[in-house]
Design a protein around this motif. Structure first.
Motif, short mmCIF file in Angstrom:
data_model
loop_
_atom_site.label_atom_id
_atom_site.label_comp_id
_atom_site.label_asym_id
_atom_site.label_seq_id
_atom_site.Cartn_x
_atom_site.Cartn_y
_atom_site.Cartn_z
N LYS A 38 6.33 0.35 -6.06
CA LYS A 38 6.81 1.68 -5.70
C LYS A 38 6.01 2.37 -4.59
CE LYS A 38 9.17 2.68 -10.06
NZ LYS A 38 9.22 3.56 -11.26
N PRO A 39 4.67 2.27 -4.57
CA PRO A 39 3.95 2.92 -3.46
C PRO A 39 4.41 2.44 -2.09
CG PRO A 39 2.43 2.38 -5.22
CD PRO A 39 3.73 1.73 -5.59
N GLY A 44 10.68 -5.25 -4.14
CA GLY A 44 10.02 -5.01 -2.86
C GLY A 44 10.01 -6.24 -1.98
N THR A 74 -0.49 -5.93 -0.22
CA THR A 74 0.22 -4.99 -1.08
C THR A 74 0.87 -5.70 -2.25
OG1 THR A 74 2.02 -3.35 -1.15
CG2 THR A 74 2.26 -5.16 0.41
N MET A 120 7.44 1.06 -1.45
CA MET A 120 8.85 1.38 -1.28
C MET A 120 9.08 2.84 -0.91
SD MET A 120 10.51 -1.46 -1.63
CE MET A 120 12.18 -1.35 -2.29
N LYS A 121 8.12 3.70 -1.20
CA LYS A 121 8.23 5.11 -0.79
C LYS A 121 8.15 5.26 0.72
CE LYS A 121 6.32 7.12 -5.04
NZ LYS A 121 5.19 7.87 -5.64
N HIS A 122 7.67 4.22 1.40
CA HIS A 122 7.49 4.28 2.85
C HIS A 122 8.53 3.43 3.58
CE1 HIS A 122 3.63 6.41 2.68
NE2 HIS A 122 3.29 5.61 1.68
N LYS A 123 9.67 3.18 2.97
CA LYS A 123 10.65 2.27 3.57
C LYS A 123 11.06 2.71 4.98
CE LYS A 123 13.67 2.16 0.16
NZ LYS A 123 14.88 1.76 -0.62
N PHE A 169 -0.83 1.35 0.14
CA PHE A 169 0.24 2.33 0.34
C PHE A 169 0.07 3.57 -0.54
CE2 PHE A 169 2.31 -1.43 2.19
CZ PHE A 169 2.67 -0.88 3.42
N MET A 170 -0.96 3.60 -1.39
CA MET A 170 -1.27 4.82 -2.12
C MET A 170 -2.11 5.79 -1.30
SD MET A 170 -1.92 3.42 -6.01
CE MET A 170 -2.39 5.04 -6.61
N ASN A 214 -1.91 1.32 -8.44
CA ASN A 214 -0.93 1.62 -9.48
C ASN A 214 -0.98 0.63 -10.63
OD1 ASN A 214 0.09 -0.11 -7.32
ND2 ASN A 214 2.02 -0.17 -8.45
#
Length: 313
Positions: free
Chosen positions: A122-123, A171, A118, A125-128, A95-96, A46
């Protein structure tokens, strides 16, 4: 200087995999024990950093997304060897990769310690929810290493780009709040001495309530820069005693990295995390094929590993 040595020297540095420009036998490193298996999840990221080791960006897909099934086959091979301790995930931004969570879960369920590099943006945090589940199940065997290039916003964003600081801090703070095992990776590109760097990170961690020991070189890793234009000495077999190290101290004595090149039908294994594009360091398609001696025929070998003391693990 004999004729053979003169011919070698005329080629310049890092030209001959066996001999240095001075005609000395080049240093080489045998795989003593494969303790860390790195998985490159793909070079898409990203961010487009100013000095990315692997040239990751939102457009660089020279290394494509590896699948969970492809990773599982390497884990099967490593299981059979019985030497593995750690699986590291790097990118790009891991995480992408759309299959990152199944890959992490598979590694953890097999009993490995898992390290994920990492930027914590955001990539990730989408997997929290999924990360909280892995933490609940596997605790400190899941380690997140966050890239915080400098303790100041200005210099961090000098490397990572505008508006990259606040999402990283969000994050980092979320991971700390939920008790994840965290490390931090910083950079030395601005010429600040290590004492001052660690002091600056110590202040930042205290301000944020982040439980990372800035004085522990394993918890806060400060990576040397690898300027391709810089003058770098070659490492010959006679250098080990001079620099106070042995071949076993170098990263490729205990690790390998799996990559998947764009257009390739299957993944392959390279010598280390820093040299994914150089065909000289592509060792085979299996771990067995990749268990061969590596000659230190690249500036990164000298600058980062031998003289810089760097290690991604």
């Amino acid at each position: 200087m004999n004729a053979d040595t003169a011919t070698t020297a005329s080629r310049g540095k890092f030209a001959d995999p066996e001999v240095t420009a001075d005609g000395e036998r080049r240093a080489r490193v045998a795989l003593k024990r494969l303790r860390t298996l790195w998985i490159n999840t793909g070079t898409l990221c990203n961010l487009a950093c100013a000095n990315c080791y692997i040239e990751s960006s939102p457009k660089n897909d020279r290394l494509v997304y590896i699948s969970a099934g492809e990773v599982a086959r390497y884990l099967d091979e490593l299981d059979a060897w019985g030497t593995g301790e750690e699986i590291g995930f790097t990118g790009g931004e891991p995480f992408m990769n759309p299959e990152i969570m199944p890959m992490l879960r598979d590694c953890l369920e097999r009993g490995y310690r898992v390290l994920v590099l990492t930027n914590a943006m955001k990539p990730m945090m989408k997997h929290k929810a999924a990360l909280l589940d892995l933490k609940a199940r596997f605790g400190d065997r899941l380690i997140l290493r966050i890239s915080v290039d400098h303790y100041s916003r200005a210099l961090h964003e000098d490397e990572r780009g505008p508006n990259s600081w606040a999402p990283m801090i969000e994050g980092l703070s979320w991971l700390a709040e939920h008790g994840f095992h965290m490390d931090v990776a910083g950079r030395t590109r601005w010429g600040e001495c290590e004492h001052d760097l660690r002091a600056g990170y110590r202040r930042l961690f205290a301000e944020l309530g982040v439980p990372v020991d800035a004085d522990d070189p394993r918890a806060l890793m400060l990576f040397p820069e690898m300027d391709p234009e810089a003058e770098v000495p070659e490492i010959s077999e006679g250098c080990w005693a001079k620099v106070g190290k042995t071949p076993d101290d170098v990263m490729c004595a205990s690790s390998r990295m799996v990559i998947k090149r764009k257009g390739a039908s299957r993944p392959s294994v390279v010598a280390c995390t820093l040299l994914p594009y150089d065909p000289e360091f592509e060792l085979g398609e299996t771990l067995e094929e990749a268990a061969k001696t590596v000659t230190l025929n690249h500036p990164h070998c000298a600058k980062f590993c031998v003289l810089g003391g760097g290690s991604c693990s």
